[in-house]
Design a protein around this motif. Structure first.
Motif, PDB file in Angstrom:
ATOM      1  N   SER A 112       0.802  -1.217   0.000  1.00 30.38           N
ATOM      2  CA  SER A 112       0.000   0.000   0.000  1.00 30.38           C
ATOM      3  C   SER A 112       0.834   1.265   0.000  1.00 30.38           C
ATOM      4  O   SER A 112       0.341   2.321  -0.386  1.00 30.38           O
ATOM      5  N   LYS A 113       2.097   1.157   0.425  1.00 33.73           N
ATOM      6  CA  LYS A 113       2.949   2.341   0.450  1.00 33.73           C
ATOM      7  C   LYS A 113       4.398   1.910   0.256  1.00 33.73           C
ATOM      8  O   LYS A 113       4.855   0.939   0.846  1.00 33.73           O
ATOM      9  N   TYR A 126       5.292   6.517  -2.469  1.00 31.30           N
ATOM     10  CA  TYR A 126       4.168   6.187  -3.326  1.00 31.30           C
ATOM     11  C   TYR A 126       3.059   5.565  -2.488  1.00 31.30           C
ATOM     12  O   TYR A 126       3.317   4.760  -1.591  1.00 31.30           O
ATOM     13  N   GLN A 127       1.812   5.918  -2.777  1.00 29.04           N
ATOM     14  CA  GLN A 127       0.660   5.263  -2.190  1.00 29.04           C
ATOM     15  C   GLN A 127      -0.109   4.556  -3.299  1.00 29.04           C
ATOM     16  O   GLN A 127      -0.256   5.106  -4.406  1.00 29.04           O
ATOM     17  N   LEU A 128      -0.584   3.338  -3.008  1.00 26.26           N
ATOM     18  CA  LEU A 128      -1.208   2.507  -4.023  1.00 26.26           C
ATOM     19  C   LEU A 128      -2.631   2.158  -3.647  1.00 26.26           C
ATOM     20  O   LEU A 128      -2.925   1.860  -2.487  1.00 26.26           O
ATOM     21  N   LEU A 136      -3.917  -3.290  -9.260  1.00 25.69           N
ATOM     22  CA  LEU A 136      -3.556  -1.915  -8.958  1.00 25.69           C
ATOM     23  C   LEU A 136      -4.371  -0.959  -9.815  1.00 25.69           C
ATOM     24  O   LEU A 136      -4.431  -1.090 -11.037  1.00 25.69           O
ATOM     25  N   LYS A 138      -4.441   2.708  -8.972  1.00 22.16           N
ATOM     26  CA  LYS A 138      -3.870   4.045  -8.976  1.00 22.16           C
ATOM     27  C   LYS A 138      -2.626   4.068  -8.119  1.00 22.16           C
ATOM     28  O   LYS A 138      -2.569   3.435  -7.061  1.00 22.16           O
ATOM     29  N   GLN A 139      -1.645   4.776  -8.585  1.00 20.22           N
ATOM     30  CA  GLN A 139      -0.414   4.989  -7.834  1.00 20.22           C
ATOM     31  C   GLN A 139      -0.170   6.483  -7.744  1.00 20.22           C
ATOM     32  O   GLN A 139      -0.126   7.174  -8.760  1.00 20.22           O
ATOM     33  N   SER A 140      -0.021   6.991  -6.519  1.00 23.61           N
ATOM     34  CA  SER A 140       0.211   8.419  -6.321  1.00 23.61           C
ATOM     35  C   SER A 140       1.599   8.632  -5.751  1.00 23.61           C
ATOM     36  O   SER A 140       2.022   7.927  -4.832  1.00 23.61           O
ATOM     37  N   GLU A 141       2.309   9.601  -6.299  1.00 29.14           N
ATOM     38  CA  GLU A 141       3.671   9.915  -5.864  1.00 29.14           C
ATOM     39  C   GLU A 141       3.663  11.228  -5.085  1.00 29.14           C
ATOM     40  O   GLU A 141       3.089  12.222  -5.541  1.00 29.14           O
ATOM     41  N   TYR A 151       0.418  11.267 -10.348  1.00 25.53           N
ATOM     42  CA  TYR A 151      -0.294  10.009 -10.140  1.00 25.53           C
ATOM     43  C   TYR A 151      -0.394   9.272 -11.465  1.00 25.53           C
ATOM     44  O   TYR A 151      -0.422   9.877 -12.537  1.00 25.53           O
ATOM     45  N   LEU A 228       4.214   1.004 -10.927  1.00 19.18           N
ATOM     46  CA  LEU A 228       5.209   1.474  -9.970  1.00 19.18           C
ATOM     47  C   LEU A 228       6.616   1.223 -10.483  1.00 19.18           C
ATOM     48  O   LEU A 228       7.493   2.071 -10.408  1.00 19.18           O
TER      49      LEU A 228
END
Length: 338
Positions: A112-113, A126-128, A136, A138-141, A151, A228
């Motif tokens: 998750s992170k 990163y949060q997933l 997966l 969405k991945q947010s940076e 993202y 990722l």
């Protein structure tokens, strides 16, 4: 261990397992091959004991050339920390750069992170997020201060194969998109749109074509792959250069899988960048030695491209400088388990 780096360039280019859910499965950043290497000379009195296949597929330490990666797992055998010690080829007596990736998991067992630190300083994380089926979504940076930087969202086909990713960088209206084509399970082409060249201050498209040794199974799995992994490799939202053209050529030539469906050993990458009003072409060729279990023990890479950049002139204005560049790399890999 033997590492030989040969560079011939008038202007050298700028220079991470099975228990881990998509998009993570053990690697080599760029690919660190999990292999056994026993070497001795006539004066040696001890032989390095053979390493089991279990250790090759789940090692505690991997060395690729002079660089070392330490891997830690939790009590559930999930990967929780990757520590990489990267040495500067041009300054081998200098201390290595220590990169540390820590991985946290949600209640479903999905990563998750992921946090990245350089020399004990948090650089980004990163949060997933996942869809109901566990893929997966969405991945947010985020930067070290917790501000959203970019993202990425993926798309899959009916068989859950990655077909597209879209990366949006905060503060811009341009999105970087990548589309994937496969043949017999192997990624054969990727097209990337809206890459940005800092030097020419223009957006451009690039096509990547991949070929494989069809008689050699790829037994090495990457630490990170999918959306990722792609950001770890190319960092599309922050770097001006093409993927496979990083600041450190040793990571470039270390093959890293982009998708989980590749089954054969990578042989060649051709990259065509449509910029500077021309087709800017790069070739990277790979070859390997293997042990009796079919794992690579030596990786060789040859890299050729033409570097184009605008430089100022003494009389004002700029001129386009065209410089041929070639690199050659040969690295062996050691790995061990406690």
């Amino acid at each position: 261990m033997k590492t030989t780096l040969k560079i011939n360039a008038t202007n050298a280019s700028e220079s991470i397992k099975k228990s881990i859910p998509f998009p993570f499965r053990c690697l080599v950043l760029a690919t660190l091959f999990m292999v056994t290497l026993s070497s001795c000379n006539d004066d040696d009195v001890q032989q390095t004991p053979p390493v089991s296949i279990d250790c090759k597929t789940r090692p505690d330490r991997i060395s690729f050339g002079g660089d070392i990666t330490d891997i830690a797992y939790n009590t559930e055998n999930q990967l929780i920390k990757i520590t990489k010690s990267d040495y500067n080829i041009a300054a081998p007596t200098q201390p290595p750069v220590i990169s540390e990736y820590t991985i946290e998991y949600n209640a479903q067992g999905n990563a998750s992170k992921v946090s990245k630190s350089i020399d004990n300083q948090l650089e980004l994380y990163y949060q997933l997020e996942y869809d109901p089926s566990g893929k997966l979504a969405k991945q947010s940076e985020f930067n070290a201060q917790g501000a959203l930087v970019a993202y990425t969202t993926p798309q899959y086909d009916a068989n859950s194969v990655l077909t597209n990713i879209t990366t949006h960088k905060e503060g811009t209206s341009i999105e970087v998109t990548s589309s994937y084509q496969y043949l017999d399970g192997n990624l054969v082409k990727k097209s990337v749109q809206n890459l940005f060249d800092l030097d020419s201050q223009e957006y451009y498209t690039a096509d990547y074509t991949y070929t494989y040794f069809l008689d050699k199974e790829n037994k090495v799995e990457p630490y990170f792959e999918g959306p990722l992994g792609l950001l770890f490799i190319s960092n599309l939202s922050n770097q001006e250069s093409l993927q496979y053209l990083p600041k450190s050529p040793i990571h470039q030539l270390a093959f890293a899988r982009e998708t989980p469906s590749e089954t054969k050993m990578l042989k060649n990458i051709e990259i065509i960048a449509y910029r500077y009003s021309t087709q800017d072409t790069t070739h990277i060729d790979y070859s390997y030695d293997y042990d009796t279990d079919g794992f690579p023990t030596v990786q060789r890479g040859n890299y050729e491209n033409v570097t184009r950049r605008y430089v100022p002139t003494p009389f004002g204005g700029t001129v386009l400088l065209v410089t041929p560049t070639t690199n050659a790399l040969e690295s062996t890999v050691n790995f061990s388990c406690n």
